[in-house]
Enzyme design. Structure first.
Site, PDB file in Angstrom:
ATOM      1  N   HIS A 159      -2.561  -2.166 -50.345  1.00 55.33           N
ATOM      2  CA  HIS A 159      -2.415  -3.174 -49.605  1.00 55.33           C
ATOM      3  C   HIS A 159      -3.069  -4.455 -50.217  1.00 55.33           C
ATOM      4  O   HIS A 159      -3.626  -4.379 -51.157  1.00 55.33           O
ATOM      5  CB  HIS A 159      -3.134  -2.732 -47.908  1.00 55.33           C
ATOM      6  CG  HIS A 159      -4.517  -2.728 -48.253  1.00 55.33           C
ATOM      7  ND1 HIS A 159      -5.218  -1.560 -48.701  1.00 55.33           N
ATOM      8  CD2 HIS A 159      -5.582  -3.492 -48.027  1.00 55.33           C
ATOM      9  CE1 HIS A 159      -6.628  -1.498 -48.537  1.00 55.33           C
ATOM     10  NE2 HIS A 159      -6.943  -2.673 -48.240  1.00 55.33           N
ATOM     11  N   ARG A 219      -8.532 -16.922 -39.284  1.00 51.47           N
ATOM     12  CA  ARG A 219      -8.357 -15.391 -38.919  1.00 51.47           C
ATOM     13  C   ARG A 219      -9.701 -14.804 -39.057  1.00 51.47           C
ATOM     14  O   ARG A 219     -10.619 -14.880 -40.176  1.00 51.47           O
ATOM     15  CB  ARG A 219      -7.495 -14.841 -40.166  1.00 51.47           C
ATOM     16  CG  ARG A 219      -7.385 -13.532 -40.024  1.00 51.47           C
ATOM     17  CD  ARG A 219      -6.713 -12.949 -41.263  1.00 51.47           C
ATOM     18  NE  ARG A 219      -6.273 -11.471 -41.204  1.00 51.47           N
ATOM     19  CZ  ARG A 219      -6.839 -10.678 -41.785  1.00 51.47           C
ATOM     20  NH1 ARG A 219      -8.234 -10.805 -42.291  1.00 51.47           N
ATOM     21  NH2 ARG A 219      -6.410  -9.443 -41.861  1.00 51.47           N
TER      22      ARG A 219
END
Length: 314
Positions: free
Chosen positions: A283, A293
């Site tokens: 990933h 974020r």
């Protein structure tokens, strides 16, 4: 792929001095000539169209499927996607009742409330505001005390001492421990594990990511990787998102890189995404293009020798 359905503010003079010391560590061509209004209009349309197209394709051109969008609410049961286990676990000691026998990835919005996520986000904001990286990625590890400061790290417990109690409260740490326990229970139930054989491991940390250019390798969060390869102790990885994709930030989606295409989970405050840590779940995280974020990475091992304790505020 199968689916299963109030704290005190930082007012102390000494802490302000130390914050200042930490901050000290962070250090078109114009148109020529007149080509007529029609030409200018055509050029502007072409340039804007090209820029928009490049922006859109750079964001999601490599995404084959969105597993869970930001606007969805996955509740009460996790949405589970099974994948075949890799051979990574064969290279490590196996622990019956814990080492992955079935592998996959799952998403749930019912383990942590959005209100709890907001409290944890404020904890992260206060902690990271004590210093922060010069680049786009900063971390705060309440277990080891590691905090990004400029191009290096400091230990918040040693650097700020007793003054850290002006930043965090016992209630903050109690919520953190409770949320960790709930995430651990969800992983155990989903993967059919004995939760008492699952241990918190390092690194487990808060992250703040924005679009600031990277200054060191620690800021380059976007590279593809396998957690079990990077950290041999990892068996299960989880992320608790503390902000919303699309409204708090753009970019920054979590991307599973499968052989037949990339699949993404869009962050949502309070959402927990978890997965087995081997090569079956290669990933990366997209670069954040706007906004900030916040998330917590909570990591688990089956090896008690690599267990870490919950953080405490003494």
């Amino acid at each position: 792929m199968v689916r299963m359905r109030n704290t005190k503010s930082v007012n102390g003079t000494e802490i302000e001095k130390k914050i200042k010391r930490g901050n000290a560590l962070r250090q078109g061509s114009a148109w020529r000539g007149y080509r007529g209004p029609v030409t200018l209009l055509l050029v502007a349309v072409c340039v804007c169209g090209s820029a928009v197209w490049q922006y859109v394709t750079s964001l999601d051109g490599d995404i084959a499927e969105t597993l869970v969008s930001q606007g969805e609410r996955v509740s009460p049961h996790p949405r589970v996607f099974t994948v075949q286990c890799s051979e990574d676990y064969e290279n490590h000691k196996r622990y019956p009742g814990c080492t992955p026998q079935k592998c996959g990835r799952a998403v749930t919005d019912s383990v942590v409330t959005r209100e709890e996520a907001q409290v944890l986000r404020r904890l992260a904001e206060r902690g990271i505001a004590l210093a922060g990286s010069e680049g786009g990625a900063s971390i705060l590890d309440l277990h080891s005390g590691a905090l990004s400061m400029g191009k290096q790290f400091v230990n918040i417990y040693r650097y700020f001492g007793d003054q850290i109690k002006d930043v965090f409260t016992q209630e903050d740490f109690e919520l953190y421990r409770d949320v960790r326990g709930r995430i651990q229970a969800a992983i155990a139930e989903t993967f059919g594990l004995d939760s008492t054989l699952l241990y918190l491991t390092k690194p487990t940390f808060f992250s703040r990511i924005n679009s600031t250019a990277a200054k060191t390798q620690h800021d380059e969060y976007w590279h593809p990787h396998v957690d079990k390869v990077t950290y041999g102790s990892f068996d299960y990885t989880s992320l608790l998102y503390l902000s919303d994709y699309g409204s708090d930030f753009t970019g920054g989606r979590f991307v599973f890189m499968d052989q037949n295409g990339n699949r993404t989970v869009e962050p949502r405050a309070g959402r927990v995404s978890f997965f087995s840590s081997g090569s079956e779940n290669l990933h990366r995280v997209e670069r954040v293009t706007w906004g900030t974020r916040y998330a917590i990475t909570v990591s688990f091992t089956c090896d008690p020798a690599h267990a870490i304790s919950d953080p405490t505020l003494l």
